[in-house]
Motif scaffolding. Structure first.
Motif, PDB file in Angstrom:
ATOM      1  N   CYS A   1      45.510  95.116  14.729  1.00  0.00           N
ATOM      2  CA  CYS A   1      45.965  93.722  14.642  1.00  0.00           C
ATOM      3  C   CYS A   1      46.499  93.273  15.995  1.00  0.00           C
ATOM      4  CB  CYS A   1      47.062  93.577  13.591  1.00  0.00           C
ATOM      5  SG  CYS A   1      46.625  94.250  11.965  1.00  0.00           S
ATOM      6  N   LYS A   2      45.901  92.238  16.566  1.00  0.00           N
ATOM      7  CA  LYS A   2      46.296  91.770  17.890  1.00  0.00           C
ATOM      8  C   LYS A   2      47.716  91.221  17.907  1.00  0.00           C
ATOM      9  CE  LYS A   2      41.661  90.800  19.618  1.00  0.00           C
ATOM     10  NZ  LYS A   2      40.737  89.782  20.185  1.00  0.00           N
ATOM     11  N   LEU A   3      48.148  90.657  16.769  1.00  0.00           N
ATOM     12  CA  LEU A   3      49.510  90.133  16.710  1.00  0.00           C
ATOM     13  C   LEU A   3      50.526  91.236  16.954  1.00  0.00           C
ATOM     14  CD1 LEU A   3      51.570  87.840  15.927  1.00  0.00           C
ATOM     15  CD2 LEU A   3      51.439  88.754  13.600  1.00  0.00           C
ATOM     16  N   PHE A   4      50.350  92.372  16.270  1.00  0.00           N
ATOM     17  CA  PHE A   4      51.315  93.464  16.394  1.00  0.00           C
ATOM     18  C   PHE A   4      51.179  94.180  17.735  1.00  0.00           C
ATOM     19  CE2 PHE A   4      50.939  93.235  11.632  1.00  0.00           C
ATOM     20  CZ  PHE A   4      52.217  92.732  11.435  1.00  0.00           C
ATOM     21  N   LYS A   5      49.967  94.291  18.248  1.00  0.00           N
ATOM     22  CA  LYS A   5      49.808  94.906  19.568  1.00  0.00           C
ATOM     23  C   LYS A   5      50.542  94.100  20.620  1.00  0.00           C
ATOM     24  CE  LYS A   5      46.471  96.698  22.874  1.00  0.00           C
ATOM     25  NZ  LYS A   5      45.055  96.993  23.187  1.00  0.00           N
TER      26      LYS A   5
END
Length: 244
Positions: free
Chosen positions: A64-68
């Protein structure tokens, strides 16, 4: 309490490791945590998630790009152990999201290829017990956390569920999320093919956004044009009439 102790221990080990976080996440993306690994280091929380859903940071960051972006940022929430999900996402959708990442629950046995996904959707009986509304919520959650793999699967899943009762709603959902072109196309085709019944069910598309009504009309015209071209190829008389 035990979970939070493990979280604190994990955080301190990360701080002392001296390894670049971006490199660490790239490495871990190739080795997602197994469902049997209970040494979770974070909780997914929210107003509709009463007890939280335990998870692994490296799995979230790798999918997930949000969490990365959050975990590798210089902001203080990069070390947060509790990840809050907006309250418009249900507990069921959040649990489905986590189960998908770990390949457990209804997703047990899901492969990576397109062919495996299609076969899984056709044969996995447990999928039939999941409400369409929850699948929609999970697709929307996938767009929020920016998890492309989850979005693709939810889109394919919803394509198998298109009906007279829900085709207009699914068309609206596909338009809103902006990452489900196949679902949008399938809904448009279904509406055109089942036009009379859909119009009756939806009271002549009452409440549907004008640009979506235009898309339906455009799809119908495109299909009619293809049919007319086929007929002209088979019957020269029609071609002559069309030119006059």
């Amino acid at each position: 309490i035990d979970l939070l102790r493990r979280v604190d221990t994990s955080s301190s080990q990360e701080s002392d490791g001296g390894m670049d976080e971006d490199h660490c996440f790239e490495e871990e993306e190739q080795h997602a945590a197994a469902p049997s690994d209970n040494h979770y280091d974070c909780l997914i929380i929210g107003k509709r998630i009463p007890h939280g859903i335990p998870c692994h940071k490296h799995l979230l960051a790798g999918t997930c790009k949000l969490f990365k972006a959050q975990f590798t940022s210089p902001m203080k929430d990069a070390r947060a152990n509790e990840l809050e999900i907006p309250e418009n996402f249900s507990f069921q959708a959040c649990q489905l999201f986590v189960d998908f990442l770990y390949g457990k629950g209804v997703f047990l046995g899901l492969g990576d290829s397109h062919e495996e996904t299609s076969r899984f959707l056709e044969t996995k009986q447990e999928l039939q017990d999941v409400p369409t509304r929850t699948i929609i919520d999970t697709l929307q959650l996938g767009t929020y956390v920016n998890c492309a793999k989850l979005c693709r699967f939810q889109e394919a899943w919803l394509e198998t569920l298109i009906s007279v009762e829900n085709c207009v709603e699914l068309l609206t959902v596909a338009d809103e999320v902006g990452c489900a072109p196949c679902l949008q196309r399938e809904c448009l085709d279904f509406i055109v093919e089942e036009y009379d019944e859909v119009v009756t069910k939806t009271s002549n598309f009452e409440g549907l956004e004008p640009h979506l009504v235009k898309q339906i009309a455009g799809r119908a015209c495109k299909k009619l044009s293809k049919v007319m071209n086929v007929l002209r190829d088979r019957n020269p008389v029609l071609e002559n009439e069309g030119s006059t």
